[in-house]
Design an enzyme around this catalytic site. Structure first.
Site, PDB file in Angstrom:
ATOM      1  N   SER A 114       2.934   0.519  -0.381  1.00  0.00           N
ATOM      2  CA  SER A 114       4.024   0.679   0.581  1.00  0.00           C
ATOM      3  C   SER A 114       3.600   1.475   1.803  1.00  0.00           C
ATOM      4  O   SER A 114       4.306   1.484   2.806  1.00  0.00           O
ATOM      5  CB  SER A 114       5.215   1.372  -0.086  1.00  0.00           C
ATOM      6  OG  SER A 114       4.830   2.638  -0.595  1.00  0.00           O
ATOM      7  N   GLU A 133       0.339   4.943  -6.001  1.00  0.00           N
ATOM      8  CA  GLU A 133      -0.021   4.997  -4.588  1.00  0.00           C
ATOM      9  C   GLU A 133      -1.105   6.063  -4.338  1.00  0.00           C
ATOM     10  O   GLU A 133      -0.853   7.124  -3.754  1.00  0.00           O
ATOM     11  CB  GLU A 133       1.242   5.296  -3.765  1.00  0.00           C
ATOM     12  CG  GLU A 133       1.143   4.903  -2.303  1.00  0.00           C
ATOM     13  CD  GLU A 133       1.347   3.415  -2.041  1.00  0.00           C
ATOM     14  OE1 GLU A 133       1.556   3.056  -0.889  1.00  0.00           O
ATOM     15  OE2 GLU A 133       1.277   2.607  -2.988  1.00  0.00           O
ATOM     16  N   MET A 176       7.008  -1.793 -10.782  1.00  0.00           N
ATOM     17  CA  MET A 176       6.719  -2.864  -9.837  1.00  0.00           C
ATOM     18  C   MET A 176       5.996  -4.020 -10.507  1.00  0.00           C
ATOM     19  O   MET A 176       6.348  -5.179 -10.319  1.00  0.00           O
ATOM     20  CB  MET A 176       5.876  -2.323  -8.674  1.00  0.00           C
ATOM     21  CG  MET A 176       6.551  -1.243  -7.862  1.00  0.00           C
ATOM     22  SD  MET A 176       8.138  -1.766  -7.154  1.00  0.00           S
ATOM     23  CE  MET A 176       7.587  -2.983  -5.973  1.00  0.00           C
ATOM     24  N   VAL A 185      -0.651  -0.417  -9.001  1.00  0.00           N
ATOM     25  CA  VAL A 185      -0.823   0.891  -9.623  1.00  0.00           C
ATOM     26  C   VAL A 185      -0.294   1.969  -8.677  1.00  0.00           C
ATOM     27  O   VAL A 185       0.186   1.683  -7.581  1.00  0.00           O
ATOM     28  CB  VAL A 185      -2.304   1.144  -9.983  1.00  0.00           C
ATOM     29  CG1 VAL A 185      -2.800   0.069 -10.944  1.00  0.00           C
ATOM     30  CG2 VAL A 185      -3.188   1.183  -8.728  1.00  0.00           C
ATOM     31  N   HIS A 220       3.535  -6.284  -0.203  1.00  0.00           N
ATOM     32  CA  HIS A 220       4.425  -5.165  -0.529  1.00  0.00           C
ATOM     33  C   HIS A 220       5.760  -5.700  -1.056  1.00  0.00           C
ATOM     34  O   HIS A 220       6.537  -6.307  -0.319  1.00  0.00           O
ATOM     35  CB  HIS A 220       4.648  -4.313   0.735  1.00  0.00           C
ATOM     36  CG  HIS A 220       5.625  -3.202   0.561  1.00  0.00           C
ATOM     37  ND1 HIS A 220       6.325  -2.653   1.624  1.00  0.00           N
ATOM     38  CD2 HIS A 220       6.039  -2.520  -0.549  1.00  0.00           C
ATOM     39  CE1 HIS A 220       7.111  -1.699   1.179  1.00  0.00           C
ATOM     40  NE2 HIS A 220       6.954  -1.602  -0.131  1.00  0.00           N
ATOM     41  N   LYS A 251      -6.543   2.864  -6.468  1.00  0.00           N
ATOM     42  CA  LYS A 251      -6.399   1.468  -6.053  1.00  0.00           C
ATOM     43  C   LYS A 251      -7.768   0.832  -5.778  1.00  0.00           C
ATOM     44  O   LYS A 251      -8.027  -0.323  -6.143  1.00  0.00           O
ATOM     45  CB  LYS A 251      -5.489   1.375  -4.821  1.00  0.00           C
ATOM     46  CG  LYS A 251      -4.011   1.583  -5.133  1.00  0.00           C
ATOM     47  CD  LYS A 251      -3.158   1.479  -3.873  1.00  0.00           C
ATOM     48  CE  LYS A 251      -1.667   1.631  -4.195  1.00  0.00           C
ATOM     49  NZ  LYS A 251      -1.121   0.469  -4.897  1.00  0.00           N
ATOM     50  N   ASP A 294      -2.558  -3.580 -18.207  1.00  0.00           N
ATOM     51  CA  ASP A 294      -2.397  -2.144 -18.069  1.00  0.00           C
ATOM     52  C   ASP A 294      -3.528  -1.456 -18.825  1.00  0.00           C
ATOM     53  O   ASP A 294      -4.389  -2.115 -19.432  1.00  0.00           O
ATOM     54  CB  ASP A 294      -1.022  -1.683 -18.566  1.00  0.00           C
ATOM     55  CG  ASP A 294      -0.525  -0.465 -17.790  1.00  0.00           C
ATOM     56  OD1 ASP A 294      -1.224   0.562 -17.812  1.00  0.00           O
ATOM     57  OD2 ASP A 294       0.555  -0.541 -17.164  1.00  0.00           O
TER      58      ASP A 294
END
Length: 723
Positions: free
Chosen positions: A435, A408, A330, A406, A456, A413, A349
């Protein structure tokens, strides 16, 4: 001297050439009642004009002509096909035939977009000159609205270009740039500047005073490439229905009707073919498919893209420096889309190597475009220069927007947002690309929850056109406006929803996989389940998409839902989660990218059903009617969409319809999962009442998940539609 005729300016020059300048009421010229009156009045004058030497048709607006009036088309109910036929024949076809039978040359000076009816006017002229500019495009896109070109577009295209060249243009609704329009034969010449269009048209008339007959009205006319007696043409028409069905699955009637008119144009005389075309359009206008596609694909799409969901008070903004946390699938897609829009991107990252790998994704995409001639090495170098790969949070300093992308996981998060948020520019916005996880809960880690929002994205980001913007309990209007502006800045369509578990798209999408799981556990053939999903119009079947999402991910999301204390609620589709857990823990079937799930996958990309599914679940004695299977698949998603509207997760019907089309893969014929309710037909009823009756049948047979929400009962009681 010039005079106005119902919005057309009529001006004759000393050489006897009349210039008709279309300047109708409103922002564009359109085929409406004013147009019909203007055409008749203009032709009455032209047919009685003494010493007429030629006619030039042009426009006073930036757009040459916009086509039919879609509001009129939406208002035409079932049962008015005959009235529509006469309107097309008398109001559109007859004037265009009068135009092309004038005894003098007629030239279209096309100064902007001429789509649909605009191109049909031009095809009734003897010569077509097009402005060579990016804003000038022509085409017959009616098929994309569930219609066909009914002003002679199909028949004239066949007679002008031949079957082989015309059919792709008609069936795909291609919009052609000037060079493409010239190459295919729709226009005869390009003119470099707008000021030179009318003079060029007049010069051609002066040089060709006798060029007044259209090819199809001339003796000895033959359709380019031949008619049905030509084996090559016959072969094209034999293959076209099957090729079209593979694309539409028989769910979109417009392409089939275009093929029918094209075939008739090869058999009957020109005027008879025009009448056949009128009949087919008159029928299509009243179909639910056309009304659904026009309602959502045109009106609601324009409503959203024009900012209906955006707060009006905050001024427009643009992101200059974007931070992205996580360079995975993503994050790397977001980085490419933003850099392609001219935004400077910091892609962070855990390691520099991982960040560079994410940046390399953009290089790969650009290499493919360079190979196709769409980009240059310089384009690639400029875009890559806008992406900074890093492992250092300090490089995020001054970002006006940071998006975390990052895994889910709530704790992860929250952790990265706390690390990154201090580096935002003053008044900057922090966004989570989640999401399912509630934005209000994620914003608990923020020092400024009013500046925290959900954005999203959908995978693959570079291809998927939708963004779902999620407002938390404390998200400010200014933050929402900035997120909306960012979505438009990177050329995405944004829908705006309120916070809840799964929001809108993920919540509704999960019902598709859940119903597939229920059908499997009931004992149905897994291949039949996936086939019924495709027959409804979904891109792929529910078991196939679960394999792509992965049972492993579904299992992990369920674990998060347990942690949040919401597992087993009516919106988290725990039935499918339980099946995913069984598949992973008992059989090691985690999905396509985990060695296989419901299907087994070969190295060449092929797949076969996992044989043990039949041993575990299939029962030959189970017989669910196929229509019930299809309706269950569709109604689960439509009813969940209505619940989202009722619970104020969805802020508007338009957001629900556009979001379901672009983000979930709702069937194109449906117009989205809410719009389909408006035109559903069942047991002699039509609209919400018919949908409610069918929902009650499904609930009685298959369970309370098909029980209609109160918002549907209210619409039926008030005899109203969802708008």
């Amino acid at each position: 001297m010039s005079e106005s005729l119902h919005g057309f300016t009529y001006e004759r020059d000393p050489a006897g050439i009349v210039t008709i300048t279309m300047d109708m009421d409103g922002p564009v010229n359109a085929m409406n009642a004013q147009f019909r009156a203007a055409m008749v009045a203009t032709l009455d004058r032209l047919e009685n004009e003494p010493g007429l030497a030629g006619v030039v048709i042009t426009s006073a607006k930036d757009t040459f002509f916009a086509g039919g009036d879609l509001k009129d088309i939406l208002a035409a109910p079932k049962g008015e096909e005959e009235a529509q036929f006469h309107l097309i024949e008398d109001g559109v076809k007859a004037p265009l035939r009068r135009l092309e039978k004038l005894p003098v040359p007629v030239v279209a000076a096309i100064n902007g977009a001429a789509l649909g009816g605009g191109l049909e006017i031009c095809l009734a002229c003897n010569r077509r000159l097009l402005l060579d500019a990016p804003t000038a495009q022509i085409g017959l896109p009616e098929v994309t609205l569930g219609l066909l070109p009914g002003g002679g577009g199909v028949v004239r295209s066949i007679h002008l270009l031949g079957v082989e060249r015309a059919l792709p243009l008609l069936l795909e609704g291609q919009r052609l740039k000037p060079a493409q329009a010239l190459a295919c034969g729709y226009v005869d010449a390009l003119v470099a500047d707008a000021a030179g269009l009318v003079p060029a048209a007049k010069a051609w008339i002066a040089a060709n005073p006798d060029a007044s007959a259209q090819p199809w009205d001339s003796d000895g006319h033959r359709i380019p490439g031949g008619d049905l007696r030509n084996p090559a043409v016959a072969q094209i028409l034999q293959a076209a229905p099957a090729m079209t069905f593979r694309k539409t699955r028989g769910l979109l009637p417009a392409p089939e009707r275009i093929l029918s008119v094209a075939a008739e144009a090869l058999i009957v005389d020109f005027d008879t073919a025009l009448r056949v075309e009128s009949r087919e359009l008159a029928w299509l206008i009243t179909t639910p498919e056309a009304k659904n596609i026009i309602s959502t694909g045109f009106f609601q799409m324009n409503q959203i893209n024009s900012g209906a969901s955006r707060p009006t008070a905050p001024p427009r903004t643009q992101v200059k420096k974007l931070g992205i946390l996580g360079a995975g699938m993503m994050g790397q897609g977001i980085a490419y889309s933003a850099a392609a829009a001219g935004i400077d991107v910091v892609l962070k990252d855990v390691t520099r190597e991982a960040a560079e790998k994410g940046k390399a994704y953009s290089a790969t995409l650009l290499d493919k475009q360079i190979a196709r001639g769409r980009k240059t090495e310089q384009d690639k170098a400029e875009l890559l220069a806008r992406i900074t790969a890093t492992a250092d949070y300090a490089d995020l300093a001054g970002c006006d927007l940071i998006i975390e992308a990052v895994f889910e996981n709530m704790a992860l998060k929250k952790s990265v947002s706390q690390e990154a948020e201090p580096h935002l520019a003053a008044g900057g916005v922090f966004a989570s690309n989640t999401s399912t996880l509630p934005i209000t809960r994620l914003a608990e880690a923020s020092a400024a929850p009013e500046n925290f929002i959900g954005i999203h994205f959908f995978s693959p980001v570079d291809k998927m056109p939708l963004i779902e913007i999620i407002c938390g309990a404390q998200t400010s209007d200014e933050t929402l406006a900035r997120a909306f502006d960012f979505a438009r800045q990177i050329r995405k369509t944004p829908i705006v929803v309120n916070d809840s578990l799964g929001f809108f798209t993920s919540r509704v999408f999960a019902t598709y996989m859940d119903e597939g799981a229920r059908l499997l556990r009931e004992g149905l053939d897994p291949l039949l389940i996936d086939a019924m999903g495709r027959q409804v119009g979904m891109p792929v079947g529910p078991l196939t998409i679960q394999d792509e999402v992965s049972q492993e991910l579904t299992r992990k999301v369920a674990e998060t839902h347990r942690e949040l204390g919401v597992y087993g609620s009516k919106s988290d589709n725990s039935f499918n989660a339980d099946l995913a857990q069984l598949m992973v823990e008992e059989y090691g079937r985690g999905g396509r990218h985990h060695g296989g799930g419901f299907y087994e996958y070969s190295a060449d990309g092929g797949k076969t059903i996992w044989p043990q599914l039949y041993t575990l679940f299939y029962r030959s004695e189970v017989n669910v009617p196929r229509q019930d299977i299809k309706d269950r698949i569709l109604f689960r998603q439509a009813i969940e969409s209505l619940r989202c509207l009722e619970e104020n997760v969805l802020r508007s019907v338009a957001d629900g319809n556009v979001g379901s089309l672009l983000g979930i893969g709702a069937p194109a014929w449906s117009g989205g999962f809410i719009q389909v309710v408006n035109t559903w037909e069942h047991a002699g009823e039509r609209g919400p009442r018919a949908f409610l009756a069918r929902a009650r049948e499904l609930a009685a047979s298959y369970g309370e998940r098909f029980t209609a929400p109160a918002i549907l009962e209210e619409k039926v009681a008030n005899d109203a539609l969802f708008a």
